[in-house]
Design an enzyme around this catalytic site. Structure first.
Site, PDB file in Angstrom:
ATOM      1  N   GLU A   1      44.760  39.933  36.064  1.00 45.69           N
ATOM      2  CA  GLU A   1      45.588  39.329  37.105  1.00 45.69           C
ATOM      3  C   GLU A   1      46.618  38.367  36.510  1.00 45.69           C
ATOM      4  O   GLU A   1      46.282  37.504  35.708  1.00 45.69           O
ATOM      5  CB  GLU A   1      44.717  38.567  38.108  1.00 45.69           C
ATOM      6  CG  GLU A   1      45.483  38.076  39.320  1.00 45.69           C
ATOM      7  CD  GLU A   1      44.580  37.547  40.427  1.00 45.69           C
ATOM      8  OE1 GLU A   1      45.022  37.493  41.581  1.00 45.69           O
ATOM      9  OE2 GLU A   1      43.414  37.194  40.134  1.00 45.69           O
TER      10      GLU A   1
ATOM     11  N   ASP B   1      47.309  37.982  44.989  1.00 46.08           N
ATOM     12  CA  ASP B   1      46.952  37.982  46.403  1.00 46.08           C
ATOM     13  C   ASP B   1      48.159  37.554  47.227  1.00 46.08           C
ATOM     14  O   ASP B   1      49.275  37.458  46.723  1.00 46.08           O
ATOM     15  CB  ASP B   1      45.748  37.064  46.651  1.00 46.08           C
ATOM     16  CG  ASP B   1      45.973  35.657  46.076  1.00 46.08           C
ATOM     17  OD1 ASP B   1      47.130  35.316  45.769  1.00 46.08           O
ATOM     18  OD2 ASP B   1      44.976  34.921  45.931  1.00 46.08           O
TER      19      ASP B   1
ATOM     20  N   TYR C   1      41.009  27.093  44.334  1.00 42.29           N
ATOM     21  CA  TYR C   1      41.717  26.009  43.653  1.00 42.29           C
ATOM     22  C   TYR C   1      41.086  24.663  43.993  1.00 42.29           C
ATOM     23  O   TYR C   1      41.752  23.713  44.361  1.00 42.29           O
ATOM     24  CB  TYR C   1      43.207  26.051  43.992  1.00 42.29           C
ATOM     25  CG  TYR C   1      43.877  27.247  43.354  1.00 42.29           C
ATOM     26  CD1 TYR C   1      44.105  27.284  41.987  1.00 42.29           C
ATOM     27  CD2 TYR C   1      44.222  28.357  44.116  1.00 42.29           C
ATOM     28  CE1 TYR C   1      44.686  28.396  41.389  1.00 42.29           C
ATOM     29  CE2 TYR C   1      44.802  29.475  43.532  1.00 42.29           C
ATOM     30  CZ  TYR C   1      45.030  29.490  42.169  1.00 42.29           C
ATOM     31  OH  TYR C   1      45.592  30.592  41.580  1.00 42.29           O
TER      32      TYR C   1
END
Length: 501
Positions: free
Chosen positions: A473, A82, A230
């Protein structure tokens, strides 16, 4: 056969079998993998790119970050596929890259300078993020808005909202991890750039003071912004000990040694938690501090070595009497959850680092019941994991982009999956990128060196599908501990070079 002797034989046979697999495997080009793993970080760069940028399909991005808040927050790394800059995983990434350079500096060879550059791209940013006293800027970008778009970082038009922790909004976890990163970085640059090294250490001291004085989790202060991406699930206590341990290592000041002693119980240092990653530092703390014991410098920290020994034993196949970590049929260390390779690289790095400390002390890992393991056996387990990543697995594919004849082609990464600015100069809007996201075609831009999340179940399966982000990812904190591993094995590829059991 007596139980003690049986346990020793069982461990020896199981680890010998692992050694036999290593002996017949195809030799990997660890040096090439190291070069590519470092190169990956250039693909994650934010800000103005330097003239020596090698991944030329990337261009300048987010060059006004922080301006709306009156601060300069340009630079640093995008954490994954991202376009948000998350300070917590970025700081952990810097700490682990630095740890690899500190422990295995000689093994980096010709790649040492480029590895230091990768560290400095992070530490330069962290210095900007901590330039205001009692404040740490911990995120740039609205994660929810960013994740609703599929666009190049060069095009992004989602809000570059700035988030910070301060006395009124504490974040001991992210602040202490930032202090750890700056302290570890100061060791990396101690000889190469003494003035910069001192600035890093001075700032680390101030940031740690702030983290300790204003205690609290940043997940409470900034919950809407940082969760669930996170969110700190393990609490901030482990980061305070982690930060103190790195400051002690960097400064050799008695106050940090005393801090660890004074806070060992209250901050959970006695917790033998077998986790290590951007969120949970317990196993890393025990391994890092155990070096003091093994070097004969501080017997008071003996409890950390006991915890480290117990942790290591859980990673070794066939050790009875310990809760064992799971391995896939193909031999991959496996933990339930997303992005399994983050566990593989981080835990393998701890195995390798601990093996070094044990070797210097001529010690072994006692695992109870008469069983023990040598430093060489720890290295074999770590090398087996690295080899799995590089292609020694049931699918015979490398999980590092650009390494070997077969590797993931459809990684979950915006910049890699969209045509570059040079190939497609016109802007690609937020929703226009959806067609590229859904395309079955391989990514047009090779994010060389990126290690993806890999198999996310115990069957060694991997779909190579952009939409399955849990497996496809890449992240900076997967690659960060891999640098030290690859450096060591590039310099010592053959187990015969490791010494005897």
């Amino acid at each position: 056969m007596a139980p003690k002797a049986a346990a020793v034989v069982a461990v020896a046979l199981l680890l010998a079998a692992s050694s036999a697999v290593t002996a017949v495997r195809a030799m990997h080009d660890y040096d090439d993998a190291l070069h590519k793993s470092i190169l990956f970080f250039e693909g994650q760069r934010s800000g103005r790119l330097p003239p020596d940028q090698r991944l030329r399909w990337r261009q300048d991005s987010a060059i006004h970050d922080g301006a709306a808040a009156g601060v300069d927050l340009t630079g640093g790394y995008y954490d994954a596929g991202d376009n948000v800059k998350f300070g917590f995983p970025m700081a952990f990434t810097a700490t682990l890259m630095s740890w690899g350079l500190i422990d295995f500096e000689r093994s980096f060879g010709a790649h040492e300078a480029e590895a230091r550059k990768a560290v400095r791209w992070a530490t330069d940013y962290l210095m900007k993020a901590t330039a205001t006293p009692d404040t740490v800027y911990v995120q740039v970008g609205d994660a929810f808005r960013d994740h609703s778009c599929w666009e190049r970082p060069e095009d992004m038009d989602t809000p570059r909202t700035v988030y910070k922790v301060d006395p009124a909004h504490p974040g001991s976890d992210v602040a202490a991890e930032t202090a750890a990163a700056l302290a570890a970085g100061s060791i990396v640059f101690r000889d190469a750039d003494p003035a910069y090294s001192q600035r890093l250490l001075d700032r680390a001291i101030k940031v740690f003071e702030f983290a300790d004085k204003h205690r609290g989790p940043y997940s409470s202060s900034l919950h809407a912004a940082v969760c669930p991406c996170y969110c700190d699930y393990s609490g901030y206590q482990d980061e305070l000990l982690w930060g103190a341990a790195w400051l002690h290592k960097a400064s050799r000041r008695r106050e940090y040694r005393d801090y660890i002693k004074r806070n060992e119980v209250v901050l959970g240092a006695s917790d033998a938690i077998n986790e290590f990653g951007w969120d949970n530092k317990h196993a890393g703390i025990n391994v890092l501090i155990s070096k003091e014991v093994l070097m004969g410098k501080d017997e008071y920290f003996q409890s950390f070595r006991v915890n480290a020994d117990n942790f290591i034993c859980t990673l070794l196949p066939g050790i009875s009497g310990h809760p064992q970590i799971q391995y896939s049929p193909g031999g991959l260390l496996f933990k339930v959850g997303n992005s399994n390779m983050q566990h593989v690289t981080s835990l393998s790095f701890l195995l390798l680092a601990y093996s070094k400390y044990l070797s210097h002390a001529s010690a072994r890992v006692p695992c109870g019941g008469g069983a023990s393991a040598s430093p060489v056996q720890l290295r074999r387990v770590a090398q087996r994991q690295v080899d799995y990543i590089l292609g020694d697995n049931p699918l015979r594919m490398s999980y590092m982009v650009g390494y070997g004849p077969r590797f993931p082609k459809r990684i979950h990464h915006r910049a890699s999956s969209l045509p570059s600015v040079s190939a497609h100069p016109a802007r690609i809007g937020c929703k226009a990128g959806a067609a590229y996201y859904a395309s079955p075609a391989p990514n047009p831009n090779l994010l060389v060196g990126a290690v993806v999340g890999g198999p996310s179940n115990s069957t060694d399966a991997f779909p190579d599908a952009r939409a399955v982000f849990q497996q496809s990812e890449p992240t900076t904190y997967i690659n960060a501990p891999l640098l030290g591993l690859l450096a060591y094995f590039s310099a010592h590829p053959n187990p015969a070079q490791w010494g005897g059991d």
